[in-house]
Design a protein around this motif. Structure first.
Motif, short mmCIF file in Angstrom:
data_model
loop_
_atom_site.label_atom_id
_atom_site.label_comp_id
_atom_site.label_asym_id
_atom_site.label_seq_id
_atom_site.Cartn_x
_atom_site.Cartn_y
_atom_site.Cartn_z
N ALA A 189 0.85 -1.19 0.00
CA ALA A 189 0.00 0.00 0.00
C ALA A 189 0.89 1.25 0.00
CB ALA A 189 -0.90 0.01 1.24
N PRO A 190 0.44 2.33 -0.62
CA PRO A 190 1.25 3.53 -0.65
C PRO A 190 1.48 4.06 0.76
CG PRO A 190 -0.90 3.91 -1.67
CD PRO A 190 -0.83 2.47 -1.28
N LYS A 191 2.67 4.55 1.00
CA LYS A 191 3.02 5.11 2.30
C LYS A 191 2.66 6.59 2.30
CE LYS A 191 5.41 1.47 3.82
NZ LYS A 191 4.54 0.36 3.96
N LEU A 192 2.05 7.04 3.38
CA LEU A 192 1.73 8.45 3.52
C LEU A 192 2.95 9.21 4.01
CD1 LEU A 192 -1.75 8.23 5.29
CD2 LEU A 192 -1.30 8.76 2.90
N ALA A 193 3.08 10.42 3.59
CA ALA A 193 4.16 11.26 4.09
C ALA A 193 3.91 11.55 5.57
CB ALA A 193 4.21 12.57 3.31
N GLU A 194 4.99 11.63 6.32
CA GLU A 194 4.86 11.94 7.75
C GLU A 194 4.30 13.36 7.90
OE1 GLU A 194 6.68 10.66 10.84
OE2 GLU A 194 6.92 8.69 9.96
N PRO A 195 3.33 13.54 8.78
CA PRO A 195 2.80 14.89 9.02
C PRO A 195 3.83 15.77 9.74
CG PRO A 195 1.45 13.21 10.10
CD PRO A 195 2.64 12.53 9.55
N GLU A 196 3.64 17.05 9.64
CA GLU A 196 4.47 18.00 10.38
C GLU A 196 4.13 17.89 11.86
OE1 GLU A 196 6.79 20.17 9.08
OE2 GLU A 196 6.44 19.18 7.16
N VAL A 197 5.07 18.26 12.69
CA VAL A 197 4.78 18.30 14.13
C VAL A 197 3.96 19.55 14.41
CG1 VAL A 197 6.83 16.99 14.79
CG2 VAL A 197 6.93 19.47 14.72
N PHE A 198 3.18 19.49 15.48
CA PHE A 198 2.33 20.62 15.86
C PHE A 198 3.00 21.37 16.99
CE2 PHE A 198 -1.37 22.20 18.41
CZ PHE A 198 -1.74 23.18 17.52
N ASP A 199 3.06 22.70 16.84
CA ASP A 199 3.75 23.53 17.83
C ASP A 199 2.80 24.28 18.77
OD1 ASP A 199 2.66 25.47 16.23
OD2 ASP A 199 4.55 26.42 15.70
N GLY A 200 1.50 24.03 18.65
CA GLY A 200 0.53 24.68 19.52
C GLY A 200 -0.11 25.92 18.94
N SER A 201 0.26 26.29 17.73
CA SER A 201 -0.29 27.48 17.09
C SER A 201 -1.75 27.25 16.70
CB SER A 201 0.54 27.82 15.85
OG SER A 201 -0.17 28.70 15.02
N SER A 202 -2.63 28.13 17.17
CA SER A 202 -4.05 27.96 16.84
C SER A 202 -4.30 28.18 15.35
CB SER A 202 -4.93 28.89 17.69
OG SER A 202 -4.60 30.24 17.46
N ASP A 203 -3.46 28.99 14.69
CA ASP A 203 -3.62 29.20 13.25
C ASP A 203 -3.30 27.92 12.48
OD1 ASP A 203 -4.34 31.84 13.58
OD2 ASP A 203 -2.32 32.61 13.20
N ALA A 204 -2.33 27.16 12.95
CA ALA A 204 -1.91 25.94 12.25
C ALA A 204 -2.77 24.73 12.61
CB ALA A 204 -0.45 25.63 12.59
N PHE A 205 -3.54 24.82 13.69
CA PHE A 205 -4.26 23.65 14.18
C PHE A 205 -5.23 23.04 13.17
CE2 PHE A 205 -7.83 21.58 16.32
CZ PHE A 205 -7.15 20.55 16.94
N PRO A 206 -6.12 23.80 12.51
CA PRO A 206 -7.09 23.14 11.60
C PRO A 206 -6.44 22.33 10.49
CG PRO A 206 -7.77 25.40 12.05
CD PRO A 206 -6.38 25.25 12.61
N ALA A 207 -5.42 22.87 9.85
CA ALA A 207 -4.76 22.14 8.76
C ALA A 207 -4.03 20.92 9.31
CB ALA A 207 -3.79 23.06 8.02
N TRP A 208 -3.34 21.08 10.44
CA TRP A 208 -2.64 19.95 11.06
C TRP A 208 -3.62 18.86 11.45
CZ3 TRP A 208 -2.90 18.01 16.12
CH2 TRP A 208 -1.92 17.08 16.45
N LYS A 209 -4.75 19.25 12.00
CA LYS A 209 -5.77 18.27 12.41
C LYS A 209 -6.24 17.45 11.20
CE LYS A 209 -10.53 17.97 13.83
NZ LYS A 209 -11.78 18.69 13.99
N HIS A 210 -6.52 18.11 10.10
CA HIS A 210 -7.00 17.39 8.91
C HIS A 210 -5.95 16.41 8.39
CE1 HIS A 210 -10.75 19.49 8.73
NE2 HIS A 210 -10.15 20.65 8.69
N LEU A 211 -4.69 16.83 8.38
CA LEU A 211 -3.62 15.94 7.93
C LEU A 211 -3.49 14.72 8.84
CD1 LEU A 211 -0.84 18.48 6.91
CD2 LEU A 211 -2.21 17.04 5.40
N LEU A 212 -3.57 14.96 10.15
CA LEU A 212 -3.46 13.84 11.09
C LEU A 212 -4.67 12.92 11.01
CD1 LEU A 212 -1.21 13.11 13.28
CD2 LEU A 212 -0.95 15.29 12.18
N GLN A 213 -5.84 13.46 10.74
CA GLN A 213 -7.02 12.61 10.60
C GLN A 213 -6.85 11.65 9.43
OE1 GLN A 213 -9.99 15.78 10.53
NE2 GLN A 213 -10.83 15.01 12.47
#
Length: 178
Positions: free
Chosen positions: A35-59
């Motif tokens: 099966a294709p391997k997914l790229a590793e997601p970025e780490v989350f630094d606690g920024s509320s601006d970055a949270f929605p996009a990070w959440k979708h990637l982790l989901q």
């Protein structure tokens, strides 16, 4: 009425069935391995601006995992020195070390907990304000519409309402809307 009869199998039949299951397990393992391997997601630094996009990637990244494994993986991507104390308390408060599970009913409850912590409570209002001020300018149409749709999504809006169509018309260069 239930049928309580038992069936006995010959040793040859048992061997054949065992071989069938072994073959199926090998094929399933090969499918998973190929099966294709997914790229590793970025780490989350606690920024509320970055949270929605990070959440979708982790989901997407943990999509096929069970709740407990998914939570373990998600937390491993929260790596900010300023969040270490919070993360330790979170694990202490929610992890059941006696059976290796988390005390959330499901993954959605876990995400709600993270949203309460990291998502800006004013996200929708901030997005609406940004929608009022966004302009295409000299950037590409693709870049503009990506940002436009992201802001609409954050605001909980849809593209086809009369007010959003007026906002869009105001955001585009005059020559494009005539």
């Amino acid at each position: 009425m239930a049928d309580n009869r038992t069936v006995s199998l010959s040793d040859d039949a048992k061997t054949w069935i065992s071989g069938l299951f072994a073959t199926q397990r090998r094929q399933n393992a090969q499918i998973r391995a190929s099966a294709p391997k997914l790229a590793e997601p970025e780490v989350f630094d606690g920024s509320s601006d970055a949270f929605p996009a990070w959440k979708h990637l982790l989901q997407v990244y943990v999509g096929s995992m069970g709740k407990d494994d998914a939570i373990r993986v998600i937390l491993s991507y929260i790596k900010s020195p300023r969040l270490m104390m919070w993360k330790q308390r979170f694990i202490k408060d929610h992890y059941r070390s006696n059976d290796g599970t988390w005390d959330f009913a499901n993954l959605a409850a876990f995400w709600t907990n993270l949203e309460d912590k990291f998502q800006s409570p004013n996200m929708a209002d901030e997005a609406l304000i940004a929608i009022e001020h966004i302009r295409m300018g000299s950037r590409s149409a693709m870049d503009f519409f990506d940002e436009w749709e992201d802001l609409l999504s954050r605001a909980g809006e849809t593209t086809d309402t009369p007010s959003n169509l007026l906002r869009l018309k105001a955001a585009l260069p005059y020559a494009m809307v005539q």
